[in-house]
Design a protein around this motif. Sequence first.
Motif, PDB file in Angstrom:
ATOM      1  N   HIS A   1       0.841  -1.193   0.000  1.00  0.00           N
ATOM      2  CA  HIS A   1       0.000   0.000   0.000  1.00  0.00           C
ATOM      3  C   HIS A   1       0.878   1.246   0.000  1.00  0.00           C
ATOM      4  N   ASP A   2       0.826   1.995  -1.086  1.00  0.00           N
ATOM      5  CA  ASP A   2       1.444   3.317  -1.154  1.00  0.00           C
ATOM      6  C   ASP A   2       0.365   4.326  -0.786  1.00  0.00           C
ATOM      7  N   VAL A   3       0.471   4.944   0.374  1.00  0.00           N
ATOM      8  CA  VAL A   3      -0.610   5.800   0.865  1.00  0.00           C
ATOM      9  C   VAL A   3      -0.777   7.071   0.047  1.00  0.00           C
ATOM     10  N   SER A   4       0.215   7.422  -0.778  1.00  0.00           N
ATOM     11  CA  SER A   4       0.083   8.608  -1.623  1.00  0.00           C
ATOM     12  C   SER A   4      -0.695   8.319  -2.900  1.00  0.00           C
ATOM     13  N   SER A   5      -1.069   7.055  -3.100  1.00  0.00           N
ATOM     14  CA  SER A   5      -1.771   6.633  -4.318  1.00  0.00           C
ATOM     15  C   SER A   5      -3.262   6.427  -4.048  1.00  0.00           C
ATOM     16  N   GLU A   6      -4.100   7.182  -4.739  1.00  0.00           N
ATOM     17  CA  GLU A   6      -5.546   7.002  -4.598  1.00  0.00           C
ATOM     18  C   GLU A   6      -5.968   5.610  -5.042  1.00  0.00           C
ATOM     19  N   ALA A   7      -5.343   5.101  -6.094  1.00  0.00           N
ATOM     20  CA  ALA A   7      -5.682   3.763  -6.586  1.00  0.00           C
ATOM     21  C   ALA A   7      -5.364   2.703  -5.545  1.00  0.00           C
ATOM     22  N   ASP A   8      -4.251   2.856  -4.834  1.00  0.00           N
ATOM     23  CA  ASP A   8      -3.904   1.897  -3.783  1.00  0.00           C
ATOM     24  C   ASP A   8      -4.919   1.933  -2.645  1.00  0.00           C
ATOM     25  N   TRP A   9      -5.329   3.128  -2.254  1.00  0.00           N
ATOM     26  CA  TRP A   9      -6.351   3.228  -1.206  1.00  0.00           C
ATOM     27  C   TRP A   9      -7.650   2.554  -1.657  1.00  0.00           C
ATOM     28  N   GLN A  10      -8.047   2.783  -2.889  1.00  0.00           N
ATOM     29  CA  GLN A  10      -9.280   2.175  -3.386  1.00  0.00           C
ATOM     30  C   GLN A  10      -9.173   0.653  -3.388  1.00  0.00           C
ATOM     31  N   ALA A  11      -7.991   0.137  -3.723  1.00  0.00           N
ATOM     32  CA  ALA A  11      -7.794  -1.315  -3.730  1.00  0.00           C
ATOM     33  C   ALA A  11      -7.861  -1.887  -2.324  1.00  0.00           C
ATOM     34  N   VAL A  12      -7.213  -1.207  -1.372  1.00  0.00           N
ATOM     35  CA  VAL A  12      -7.222  -1.681   0.017  1.00  0.00           C
ATOM     36  C   VAL A  12      -8.642  -1.655   0.583  1.00  0.00           C
ATOM     37  N   TYR A  13      -9.349  -0.550   0.377  1.00  0.00           N
ATOM     38  CA  TYR A  13     -10.714  -0.464   0.894  1.00  0.00           C
ATOM     39  C   TYR A  13     -11.658  -1.419   0.166  1.00  0.00           C
TER      40      TYR A  13
ATOM     41  N   LYS B   1      -1.387  14.223   2.079  1.00  0.00           N
ATOM     42  CA  LYS B   1      -2.341  13.677   1.110  1.00  0.00           C
ATOM     43  C   LYS B   1      -2.723  12.248   1.468  1.00  0.00           C
ATOM     44  N   GLY B   2      -1.774  11.480   1.978  1.00  0.00           N
ATOM     45  CA  GLY B   2      -2.072  10.102   2.367  1.00  0.00           C
ATOM     46  C   GLY B   2      -3.144  10.024   3.433  1.00  0.00           C
ATOM     47  N   VAL B   3      -3.074  10.923   4.421  1.00  0.00           N
ATOM     48  CA  VAL B   3      -4.089  10.953   5.483  1.00  0.00           C
ATOM     49  C   VAL B   3      -5.433  11.436   4.924  1.00  0.00           C
ATOM     50  N   PHE B   4      -5.384  12.454   4.076  1.00  0.00           N
ATOM     51  CA  PHE B   4      -6.607  12.937   3.432  1.00  0.00           C
ATOM     52  C   PHE B   4      -7.313  11.815   2.667  1.00  0.00           C
ATOM     53  N   LEU B   5      -6.554  11.090   1.843  1.00  0.00           N
ATOM     54  CA  LEU B   5      -7.148  10.001   1.065  1.00  0.00           C
ATOM     55  C   LEU B   5      -7.695   8.907   1.971  1.00  0.00           C
ATOM     56  N   GLY B   6      -6.936   8.571   3.016  1.00  0.00           N
ATOM     57  CA  GLY B   6      -7.374   7.523   3.927  1.00  0.00           C
ATOM     58  C   GLY B   6      -8.694   7.855   4.589  1.00  0.00           C
ATOM     59  N   CYS B   7      -8.838   9.117   5.009  1.00  0.00           N
ATOM     60  CA  CYS B   7     -10.075   9.527   5.673  1.00  0.00           C
ATOM     61  C   CYS B   7     -11.218   9.688   4.670  1.00  0.00           C
ATOM     62  N   LYS B   8     -10.970  10.399   3.584  1.00  0.00           N
ATOM     63  CA  LYS B   8     -12.020  10.645   2.592  1.00  0.00           C
ATOM     64  C   LYS B   8     -12.586   9.352   2.037  1.00  0.00           C
ATOM     65  N   LEU B   9     -11.706   8.466   1.593  1.00  0.00           N
ATOM     66  CA  LEU B   9     -12.159   7.231   0.947  1.00  0.00           C
ATOM     67  C   LEU B   9     -12.606   6.185   1.967  1.00  0.00           C
ATOM     68  N   GLY B  10     -12.153   6.317   3.214  1.00  0.00           N
ATOM     69  CA  GLY B  10     -12.501   5.338   4.239  1.00  0.00           C
ATOM     70  C   GLY B  10     -13.799   5.615   4.970  1.00  0.00           C
ATOM     71  N   LEU B  11     -14.280   6.859   4.913  1.00  0.00           N
ATOM     72  CA  LEU B  11     -15.477   7.191   5.692  1.00  0.00           C
ATOM     73  C   LEU B  11     -16.716   6.357   5.335  1.00  0.00           C
ATOM     74  N   PRO B  12     -16.946   6.021   4.067  1.00  0.00           N
ATOM     75  CA  PRO B  12     -18.119   5.173   3.785  1.00  0.00           C
ATOM     76  C   PRO B  12     -18.081   3.839   4.524  1.00  0.00           C
ATOM     77  N   LEU B  13     -16.894   3.237   4.682  1.00  0.00           N
ATOM     78  CA  LEU B  13     -16.774   1.986   5.433  1.00  0.00           C
ATOM     79  C   LEU B  13     -16.818   2.232   6.926  1.00  0.00           C
ATOM     80  N   LEU B  14     -16.141   3.282   7.387  1.00  0.00           N
ATOM     81  CA  LEU B  14     -16.129   3.592   8.819  1.00  0.00           C
ATOM     82  C   LEU B  14     -17.517   3.965   9.321  1.00  0.00           C
ATOM     83  N   ALA B  15     -18.299   4.597   8.468  1.00  0.00           N
ATOM     84  CA  ALA B  15     -19.646   5.021   8.861  1.00  0.00           C
ATOM     85  C   ALA B  15     -20.572   3.837   9.124  1.00  0.00           C
TER      86      ALA B  15
END
Length: 251
Positions: free
Chosen positions: A59-71, A113-127
């Motif tokens: 997981h490269d946290v600076s990559s939006e695609a990586d975050w989407q794959a992990v989530y 940016k890594g933290v921003f992506l993690g929170c933005k893209l993760g909120l639907p699952l965290l919610a």
Amino acid sequence: MGKLEGKIALVTGGGSGLGKADCQRLAEEGALVYVTDVNADAATAVAAEIGGAAVALRHDVSSEADWQAVYGRIARDHARLDILVNNAGIVVVADPEATTVEQFDRVMDVMCKGVFLGCKLGLPLLAKSENGSIINMCSTASHFGYAPFFAYSAAKGAVRSMSKSIAVHCQDQGYKVRCNTLHPSSIETPLIQSAEGRAGEEHEVPEGILPPGATGAPNDVANLIVYLCSDEARFLTGGEYLVDNGLSIRP
């Protein structure tokens, strides 16, 4: 039964240092932990140490695609996320004049940016959690003037402010998600070893109360993360917790 029994957790930068300790302590308290790291071998090694309660992902946290794959993987496996620990970080030793644009951009990409992506893209699952917890790793560098760690301090300051907005947003949206920041001082990790010019040279941290100026152990941070991610911490959001052995209160 552990404090985090049945919870699903994601820890970035989980292959070493603070991230490794976080993964181990969360698993010890009953969480299933996704150990992610740009170093896939390191993540795999940590997950193997933990055993069946851990899954390793590159997981490269600076990559939006990586975050989407992990989530995407977590959504397929569990359809929710209870704990997000944005821990991944890098350090560049350079003052404001010596820092290059490339260095500044890279540090901000990983730790802001890594933290921003993690929170933005993760909120639907965290919610979908009944008590979701976001822990954004900051530093005492966001409180003081550390000229040699200019880009690092800038990134941590941005995360400190961003996290408060995330905490308020979650409340306003009715999400059962809390967001807090931790601000450690010097902790015995590979990152600190590198910053102090002793890469690969680990110093032992003694037990018991430590003297002023001492370096802490990774579990000094991980133990607080366990509490903040537990149901006992339901009333704590938007907080910033100094894990610094009193550094910030000394003249």
